[in-house]
Design a protein around this motif. Structure first.
Motif, mmCIF file in Angstrom:
data_model
loop_
_atom_site.group_PDB
_atom_site.id
_atom_site.type_symbol
_atom_site.label_atom_id
_atom_site.label_comp_id
_atom_site.label_asym_id
_atom_site.label_seq_id
_atom_site.Cartn_x
_atom_site.Cartn_y
_atom_site.Cartn_z
ATOM 1 N N ALA A 30 0.881 -1.200 0.012
ATOM 2 C CA ALA A 30 -0.024 0.118 0.098
ATOM 3 C C ALA A 30 1.035 1.283 0.122
ATOM 4 N N ASP A 31 1.864 1.322 0.481
ATOM 5 C CA ASP A 31 2.808 2.475 0.894
ATOM 6 C C ASP A 31 3.968 2.466 -0.496
ATOM 7 N N ALA A 32 3.622 1.720 -1.514
ATOM 8 C CA ALA A 32 4.882 1.638 -2.511
ATOM 9 C C ALA A 32 5.064 2.889 -3.124
ATOM 10 N N PHE A 33 4.012 3.534 -3.530
ATOM 11 C CA PHE A 33 4.127 4.731 -4.283
ATOM 12 C C PHE A 33 2.757 5.764 -4.011
ATOM 13 N N ASP A 34 2.642 6.984 -4.308
ATOM 14 C CA ASP A 34 1.571 7.850 -4.274
ATOM 15 C C ASP A 34 0.726 7.959 -5.646
ATOM 16 N N PRO A 35 -0.211 7.340 -5.968
ATOM 17 C CA PRO A 35 -0.993 7.212 -7.337
ATOM 18 C C PRO A 35 -1.211 8.638 -8.031
ATOM 19 N N ALA A 36 -0.996 9.488 -7.060
ATOM 20 C CA ALA A 36 -1.245 10.928 -7.940
ATOM 21 C C ALA A 36 0.123 11.450 -8.595
ATOM 22 N N THR A 37 1.191 10.773 -8.095
ATOM 23 C CA THR A 37 2.516 11.052 -8.959
ATOM 24 C C THR A 37 2.887 10.268 -10.076
ATOM 25 N N VAL A 38 1.957 9.339 -10.316
ATOM 26 C CA VAL A 38 2.524 8.293 -11.555
ATOM 27 C C VAL A 38 2.127 8.999 -12.843
ATOM 28 N N ARG A 39 3.422 8.716 -13.872
ATOM 29 C CA ARG A 39 3.243 9.360 -14.996
ATOM 30 C C ARG A 39 3.186 8.108 -15.973
ATOM 31 N N VAL A 40 2.698 8.188 -17.234
ATOM 32 C CA VAL A 40 2.749 7.160 -18.370
ATOM 33 C C VAL A 40 3.984 7.660 -19.232
ATOM 34 N N ILE A 41 5.164 6.988 -19.373
ATOM 35 C CA ILE A 41 6.085 7.490 -20.326
ATOM 36 C C ILE A 41 6.635 6.188 -21.084
ATOM 37 N N PRO A 42 7.279 6.734 -22.203
ATOM 38 C CA PRO A 42 7.925 5.350 -22.979
ATOM 39 C C PRO A 42 9.256 5.053 -22.260
ATOM 40 N N GLY A 49 16.848 7.813 -11.129
ATOM 41 C CA GLY A 49 16.051 8.405 -10.089
ATOM 42 C C GLY A 49 14.691 8.400 -10.172
ATOM 43 N N ASP A 50 14.088 7.928 -11.432
ATOM 44 C CA ASP A 50 12.708 7.784 -11.657
ATOM 45 C C ASP A 50 12.372 6.275 -10.884
ATOM 46 N N LEU A 125 5.014 1.348 -22.992
ATOM 47 C CA LEU A 125 4.716 2.602 -22.017
ATOM 48 C C LEU A 125 4.941 1.867 -20.475
ATOM 49 N N LEU A 126 5.595 2.915 -19.734
ATOM 50 C CA LEU A 126 5.785 2.350 -18.248
ATOM 51 C C LEU A 126 5.084 3.126 -17.332
ATOM 52 N N LEU A 127 4.772 2.860 -16.218
ATOM 53 C CA LEU A 127 4.014 3.834 -15.142
ATOM 54 C C LEU A 127 5.355 3.922 -14.334
ATOM 55 N N VAL A 128 5.608 5.248 -14.089
ATOM 56 C CA VAL A 128 6.948 5.835 -13.436
ATOM 57 C C VAL A 128 6.346 6.935 -12.696
ATOM 58 N N VAL A 129 7.176 6.926 -11.433
ATOM 59 C CA VAL A 129 7.224 8.013 -10.615
ATOM 60 C C VAL A 129 8.194 8.859 -10.967
ATOM 61 N N PRO A 130 8.074 10.331 -11.697
ATOM 62 C CA PRO A 130 9.606 10.869 -11.993
ATOM 63 C C PRO A 130 10.466 11.064 -10.829
ATOM 64 N N ARG A 131 11.576 11.280 -11.102
ATOM 65 C CA ARG A 131 12.488 11.331 -9.880
ATOM 66 C C ARG A 131 12.285 12.582 -8.887
ATOM 67 N N GLU A 132 11.542 13.814 -9.536
ATOM 68 C CA GLU A 132 11.314 14.931 -8.813
ATOM 69 C C GLU A 132 10.404 14.546 -7.852
ATOM 70 N N GLN A 135 11.962 12.041 -5.007
ATOM 71 C CA GLN A 135 12.659 12.514 -4.158
ATOM 72 C C GLN A 135 11.907 13.245 -3.165
ATOM 73 N N GLU A 136 10.838 13.658 -3.429
ATOM 74 C CA GLU A 136 9.936 14.541 -2.358
ATOM 75 C C GLU A 136 9.574 13.499 -1.296
ATOM 76 N N ALA A 137 9.423 12.270 -1.998
ATOM 77 C CA ALA A 137 8.779 11.095 -0.942
ATOM 78 C C ALA A 137 9.619 10.568 -0.304
ATOM 79 N N GLY A 138 10.959 10.597 -0.314
ATOM 80 C CA GLY A 138 12.108 10.109 0.389
ATOM 81 C C GLY A 138 12.607 10.992 1.244
ATOM 82 N N ARG A 139 11.937 12.149 1.463
ATOM 83 C CA ARG A 139 12.429 13.363 2.308
ATOM 84 C C ARG A 139 11.829 12.971 3.761
#
Length: 139
Positions: A30-42, A49-50, A125-132, A135-139
């Motif tokens: 459940a705490d793996a990632f914040d769904p609001a930060t996920v982006r779909v990119i090639p 860092g992503d 296409l991958l689901l990625v949390v961009p490094r920006e 990094q915020e989540a890791g703080r």
């Protein structure tokens, strides 16, 4: 001149332990990632860092003809971590696993790899949390 931004048509469903046809699936914690930060990119745009959280699986029509949209999302089943390097074209000399993947790629040598030497088609296409955001989540 305005910049063109590619938009990828993907149906992103909530994380569930049942697939589209009722098959049991392993889900990320459940705490793996914040769904609001996920982006779909090639795959080619994954940067160091992503955080890779899943893939957008292609939707096929009759006669296995690929359609222009994704039907479902496959999330990773483990706690995610930031990529240590940018995505790169498949290099069979990188390691034994890359050599194995290159042998199985057949004529298609245009595959890309990310950390762990996971191989993807160049149009994946991958689901990625961009490094920006990662990094915020890791703080």
């Amino acid at each position: 001149m305005p910049e063109t931004i590619p938009l990828h048509r993907v149906i992103v469903s909530p994380v569930t332990n049942r697939g589209p046809f009722g098959a049991r699936m392993v889900v990320p914690p459940a705490d793996a990632f914040d769904p609001a930060t996920v982006r779909v990119i090639p795959v080619s745009e994954v940067r160091a860092g992503d955080v890779l959280v899943g893939t957008a699986q292609p939707h096929y029509g009759p006669l296995l003809v690929p359609l222009d949209r994704a039907q479902w999302v496959s999330y990773t089943s483990h706690k995610t971590k930031p990529q240590t390097a940018d995505a790169r074209p498949l290099d069979p000399a990188h390691c034994d696993w890359c050599a194995h993947n290159a042998r199985n790629a057949g004529k298609d040598r245009s595959c890309w790899t990310v950390d762990g030497c996971t191989t993807y088609r160049p149009d994946s296409l991958l689901l990625v949390v961009p490094r920006e955001y990662a990094q915020e989540a890791g703080r």
